[in-house]
Design a protein around this motif. Structure first.
Motif, PDB file in Angstrom:
ATOM      1  N   ILE A 152     -13.728  20.785 -27.394  1.00 30.74           N
ATOM      2  CA  ILE A 152     -14.802  20.654 -28.515  1.00 30.74           C
ATOM      3  C   ILE A 152     -14.648  23.112 -28.404  1.00 30.74           C
ATOM      4  O   ILE A 152     -15.024  23.445 -28.028  1.00 30.74           O
ATOM      5  CB  ILE A 152     -16.417  20.995 -27.851  1.00 30.74           C
ATOM      6  CG1 ILE A 152     -17.018  19.401 -27.745  1.00 30.74           C
ATOM      7  CG2 ILE A 152     -17.550  21.070 -28.554  1.00 30.74           C
ATOM      8  CD1 ILE A 152     -18.442  19.171 -26.605  1.00 30.74           C
ATOM      9  N   ASP A 153     -14.726  22.711 -30.050  1.00 28.87           N
ATOM     10  CA  ASP A 153     -14.682  23.322 -30.224  1.00 28.87           C
ATOM     11  C   ASP A 153     -15.398  24.376 -31.721  1.00 28.87           C
ATOM     12  O   ASP A 153     -16.369  22.872 -32.473  1.00 28.87           O
ATOM     13  CB  ASP A 153     -12.720  24.029 -31.296  1.00 28.87           C
ATOM     14  CG  ASP A 153     -11.981  23.907 -30.226  1.00 28.87           C
ATOM     15  OD1 ASP A 153     -12.046  24.812 -29.636  1.00 28.87           O
ATOM     16  OD2 ASP A 153     -11.379  22.234 -30.209  1.00 28.87           O
ATOM     17  N   GLY A 154     -15.612  25.049 -32.108  1.00 33.32           N
ATOM     18  CA  GLY A 154     -16.685  25.298 -33.284  1.00 33.32           C
ATOM     19  C   GLY A 154     -16.491  27.119 -33.234  1.00 33.32           C
ATOM     20  O   GLY A 154     -16.468  27.939 -33.028  1.00 33.32           O
ATOM     21  N   SER A 185     -13.961  28.097 -29.197  1.00 34.52           N
ATOM     22  CA  SER A 185     -13.785  27.000 -27.963  1.00 34.52           C
ATOM     23  C   SER A 185     -15.138  26.926 -27.069  1.00 34.52           C
ATOM     24  O   SER A 185     -15.606  28.406 -26.462  1.00 34.52           O
ATOM     25  CB  SER A 185     -12.241  26.741 -26.921  1.00 34.52           C
ATOM     26  OG  SER A 185     -12.342  25.362 -25.906  1.00 34.52           O
ATOM     27  N   PHE A 186     -15.541  25.855 -26.737  1.00 35.72           N
ATOM     28  CA  PHE A 186     -16.759  25.643 -25.746  1.00 35.72           C
ATOM     29  C   PHE A 186     -16.300  24.187 -24.931  1.00 35.72           C
ATOM     30  O   PHE A 186     -16.850  25.148 -23.931  1.00 35.72           O
ATOM     31  CB  PHE A 186     -17.981  24.545 -26.952  1.00 35.72           C
ATOM     32  CG  PHE A 186     -18.050  25.900 -28.217  1.00 35.72           C
ATOM     33  CD1 PHE A 186     -18.484  27.020 -28.211  1.00 35.72           C
ATOM     34  CD2 PHE A 186     -18.608  25.374 -29.367  1.00 35.72           C
ATOM     35  CE1 PHE A 186     -19.733  28.200 -28.754  1.00 35.72           C
ATOM     36  CE2 PHE A 186     -19.208  26.238 -30.375  1.00 35.72           C
ATOM     37  CZ  PHE A 186     -19.270  26.868 -30.013  1.00 35.72           C
ATOM     38  N   ALA A 201     -16.533  29.396 -20.908  1.00 31.59           N
ATOM     39  CA  ALA A 201     -17.338  30.389 -20.320  1.00 31.59           C
ATOM     40  C   ALA A 201     -17.873  30.879 -21.948  1.00 31.59           C
ATOM     41  O   ALA A 201     -17.885  31.348 -22.839  1.00 31.59           O
ATOM     42  CB  ALA A 201     -16.934  31.942 -20.023  1.00 31.59           C
ATOM     43  N   LEU A 202     -19.731  31.041 -21.998  1.00 33.22           N
ATOM     44  CA  LEU A 202     -20.092  31.048 -22.920  1.00 33.22           C
ATOM     45  C   LEU A 202     -21.024  32.378 -23.276  1.00 33.22           C
ATOM     46  O   LEU A 202     -21.143  32.963 -22.161  1.00 33.22           O
ATOM     47  CB  LEU A 202     -21.188  29.768 -23.027  1.00 33.22           C
ATOM     48  CG  LEU A 202     -20.599  28.214 -23.236  1.00 33.22           C
ATOM     49  CD1 LEU A 202     -21.728  27.017 -23.537  1.00 33.22           C
ATOM     50  CD2 LEU A 202     -20.092  27.868 -24.645  1.00 33.22           C
ATOM     51  N   PRO A 203     -20.940  31.918 -24.368  1.00 35.16           N
ATOM     52  CA  PRO A 203     -21.395  33.758 -24.083  1.00 35.16           C
ATOM     53  C   PRO A 203     -23.541  33.777 -24.270  1.00 35.16           C
ATOM     54  O   PRO A 203     -23.980  32.121 -24.111  1.00 35.16           O
ATOM     55  CB  PRO A 203     -21.829  34.150 -26.160  1.00 35.16           C
ATOM     56  CG  PRO A 203     -21.747  33.313 -26.896  1.00 35.16           C
ATOM     57  CD  PRO A 203     -20.930  31.381 -26.262  1.00 35.16           C
ATOM     58  N   THR A 204     -23.957  34.961 -23.083  1.00 33.39           N
ATOM     59  CA  THR A 204     -25.580  34.356 -23.428  1.00 33.39           C
ATOM     60  C   THR A 204     -26.280  34.294 -24.647  1.00 33.39           C
ATOM     61  O   THR A 204     -25.812  35.189 -25.021  1.00 33.39           O
ATOM     62  CB  THR A 204     -25.994  35.831 -22.379  1.00 33.39           C
ATOM     63  OG1 THR A 204     -25.744  36.516 -23.532  1.00 33.39           O
ATOM     64  CG2 THR A 204     -24.957  36.156 -20.801  1.00 33.39           C
TER      65      THR A 204
END
Length: 428
Positions: A95-97, A379-380, A388-391
């Motif tokens: 999953i990208d976005g 990339s998600f 690793a996702l942002p806070t």
């Protein structure tokens, strides 16, 4: 309390497609689905991507337990072959976005889901449910933040929303720049600062207004907000200062002609020596009402119904469409709902000063990068595992920077063209 499970937050037809694809051997064909909006809601000049962090958590936990599969079998939604497949389901694709907090425009490829047909198609409703709701709230909230011109906003719409949506809405509003929420679960779950003191019911409980104010101040101290419009606003302010003194933090007004009342209240507070006491206003505020109060002595706004309902646009119209099968672009050709085939890559162009000038979308290729271009997708999930996702705080700052980057005309509340043009480069 039952913990919400995501697997059945879906539509019947997705599982019938899975059953048919398993039976005819197409379930594992490599596919690319894209999430985009063909147009912005009426009157809007930009969209705000929100809900991605919630969505990735849902997908990570997307499993069908035995009871859910048994229900689907009994209801005739799936056959035995599909039931066996569901028992072992986990998403293994990519999953990208666009980053959460990013702005989007018509045809922006907000999210790209890649993998086998069946494992991707079963996510459609969940993806759209989360992103359409949260993005609608965030876009409305961002417009309110702009209208507030630096003054603090409190999200207080829980009583106007489904209990689960209320928590998601509080998160989206905070992402957009609201300072506080009244929702305690949003505070616990996402670390959003919470605020709230008393309603009219607390004043009415007591024999008179002064007694109610005295009880609140005795419990919470002078660093509180007294609601002064249960009876007469001017007398309410006098009672508030008489009880709490000139060190009272704030008064709140929830009704009436707020522009006139705010001016009168400021004059009265100043005449009583409460020059530092703030004025908070609430009561069916939307971005237009907030903008109309820009010149008035208001220090903070409380917004509820308009936030959680997207201020008239409760969805942003995102769709989830198949654009590629086994590396081959596929196109829906209906006149009103045509799609652009192939996986897209998008960049945002900027002047050297940082002002955004254009969004460029390239199907089946790589953009011709120019100085000051910013690649919009990241990339998600890779191989079914979250990246690793942002806070939430980082996403909030990202949106603030994005709003600064668009031309000032794009921040107007009046209807008009999208804040920046979108160019789709022809394939090939």
């Amino acid at each position: 309390m039952t913990t919400l499970r995501p697997a059945l937050l879906t539509d019947h037809y997705e599982l019938t497609m899975v059953s048919a694809a398993l039976r005819d051997g197409t379930a594992d064909r490599r596919c690319v689905f894209e999430v985009f909006s063909r147009r912005l809601p009426t009157g809007r000049r930009y969209g705000v991507v929100a809900g991605t962090g919630r969505l990735i958590e849902f997908i990570r936990e997307f499993r069908f337990d035995a009871a859910e599969v048994d229900y689907l079998l009994r209801a005739g939604v799936v056959d035995e072959q599909a039931a066996a497949w569901l028992r072992d389901y986990r998403f293994t694709g990519d999953i990208d976005g666009y980053a959460e907090g990013e702005l989007f425009f018509p045809n922006s490829p907000v999210l790209t889901v890649s993998g086998g047909f069946a494992e991707c198609v079963v996510l459609e409703t969940l993806v759209l449910s989360v992103l359409n709701h949260d993005s609608a709230v965030a876009a409305a909230a961002a417009r309110m933040v702009t209208a507030a011109r630096g003054r603090t906003l409190i999200e207080m719409g829980s009583r106007r929303a489904h209990e689960g949506a209320a928590v998601a809405a509080a998160r989206a509003a905070y992402l957009a720049g609201f300072g506080f929420t009244s929702n305690l679960e949003a505070g616990r779950r996402y670390g959003i600062p919470t605020a709230g003191t008393a309603a009219h019911a607390f004043t009415l409980l007591h024999d008179d207004e002064r007694t109610a104010f005295a009880s609140q101040v005795a419990t919470l101290g002078k660093d509180t907000t007294l609601l002064v419009d249960t009876y007469d606003i001017s007398q309410g302010i006098r009672n508030a200062i008489a009880v709490a003194g000139t060190g009272l933090r704030a008064v709140r007004i929830d009704s009436g002609d707020l522009a006139v009342i705010a001016q009168q209240s400021r004059e009265l507070l100043d005449s009583l020596g409460a020059t530092e006491t703030k004025i908070i206003v609430s009561g069916d505020l939307d971005e237009y009402a907030i903008a109309a109060l820009a010149a008035e002595p208001v220090d903070m706004y409380g917004a509820g119904t308009a936030v959680v309902t997207g201020s008239g646009a409760p969805t942003v119209g995102l769709v989830y469409k198949l654009v590629e099968v086994d590396g081959r672009p596929v196109v829906k050709r209906s006149e009103q709902k045509a799609t652009i085939g192939g996986r897209k890559v998008a960049v945002r162009r900027h002047k050297p000063t940082g002002t955004a000038t254009e969004e460029v979308i390239v199907p089946q290729g790589v953009p011709d990068r120019q100085p000051h271009d910013r690649l919009l997708q990241r990339s998600f999930m890779a191989g079914g595992e979250p990246v690793a996702l942002p806070t939430l705080a980082e996403s909030r700052e990202h949106l603030r920077e994005c709003l600064i980057s668009i031309p000032w005309e794009g921040l107007k509340l009046s209807a008009g063209d999208p804040a920046i043009p979108v160019t789709v480069v022809p394939a090939g």
